[in-house]
Design a protein around this motif. Structure first.
Motif, short mmCIF file in Angstrom:
data_model
loop_
_atom_site.label_atom_id
_atom_site.label_comp_id
_atom_site.label_asym_id
_atom_site.label_seq_id
_atom_site.Cartn_x
_atom_site.Cartn_y
_atom_site.Cartn_z
N ARG A 137 0.82 -1.20 0.00
CA ARG A 137 0.00 0.00 0.00
C ARG A 137 0.86 1.26 0.00
N ALA A 138 1.94 1.25 0.78
CA ALA A 138 2.83 2.42 0.85
C ALA A 138 3.49 2.66 -0.50
N ARG A 139 3.93 1.59 -1.18
CA ARG A 139 4.56 1.74 -2.49
C ARG A 139 3.56 2.26 -3.52
N TYR A 140 2.34 1.78 -3.44
CA TYR A 140 1.32 2.25 -4.38
C TYR A 140 1.04 3.74 -4.16
N ARG A 141 0.94 4.13 -2.90
CA ARG A 141 0.69 5.54 -2.60
C ARG A 141 1.83 6.42 -3.09
N GLU A 142 3.07 5.95 -2.89
CA GLU A 142 4.24 6.70 -3.36
C GLU A 142 4.23 6.83 -4.88
N HIS A 143 3.87 5.75 -5.55
CA HIS A 143 3.79 5.76 -7.01
C HIS A 143 2.73 6.74 -7.49
N ARG A 151 1.45 9.29 -5.91
CA ARG A 151 1.85 10.66 -5.59
C ARG A 151 2.84 11.20 -6.61
N GLU A 199 -5.08 12.70 -0.61
CA GLU A 199 -3.62 12.77 -0.57
C GLU A 199 -3.11 14.19 -0.41
#
Length: 201
Positions: free
Chosen positions: A2-8, A10, A48
């Protein structure tokens, strides 16, 4: 995951927003079209970044971080060569501002300008911070690499040189090379240093 998806997501949003702002100006950019271009919902976009000004500030801060990293990279190649380092850093600022409409807007934004006239309201709060960071990077390099300089003089000189450079962006009167040379010479004289910036630095 989930964190990687959010970073992507963003990163994609910031890149898309940057391109649209550079192309059309801030006033004509819509949150809905950014969400659609990235392939996410408006709800996720607002979650976000909060709101449109929040997104604009995030875009400006991303550009500022890239800019400061570039200055530090340029200075790192000049060791204790004050003339070379100053000329190269001024030249870098001028070139980057020419190549980045958004960066130019951040650097020369007028805090007293009407948002409706400039379309860069979210960038105004970033401009002062960016100038402080640029001055701080230059002052730290000078203090660390050039012996015999007083810290207060270095701080004053760095801020003055950054402001001179930004003034040229707002009202250019010379070529990039000539501007870098003249601003560097001012800094060297103020700090009592010798050296002449080379052509094309």
């Amino acid at each position: 995951m989930r964190a990687r998806y959010r970073e992507h997501v963003r990163a994609e949003v910031l890149e898309t927003a940057h391109d649209l702002i550079a192309e059309r100006g801030w006033d004509r950019v819509r949150m809905s079209e950014i969400a659609q271009a990235v392939g996410i919902s408006r709800a996720l976009l607002y979650k976000e970044f909060g709101d449109k000004p929040g997104l604009g500030e995030a875009v400006a801060l991303r550009e500022a971080a890239r800019f400061i990293e570039g200055i530090e990279g340029v200075l790192a190649h000049h060791g204790s060569d004050a003339a070379g380092g100053l000329a190269a850093s001024v030249g870098f600022v001028l070139e980057e501002a020419e190549n980045s409409p958004l960066l130019r807007a951040v650097l020369i934004s007028n805090r007293d300008a009407l948002p409706s006239a400039t379309g860069i309201l979210p960038l105004l709060t970033t401009s002062v911070r960016l100038l402080e960071l640029a001055s701080g990077s230059l002052a730290q390099w000078l203090t660390s690499h050039v012996a015999g300089l007083r810290e207060d003089e270095v701080s004053d000189a760095a801020e003055a040189l950054v402001r001179l450079t930004v003034s040229h962006l707002a009202l250019p009167t010379r070529s990039r090379v000539d501007t870098a040379r003249s601003i560097t010479e001012v800094g060297l004289r103020y700090l009592g240093l010798s050296g002449t910036p080379e052509q094309g630095s």
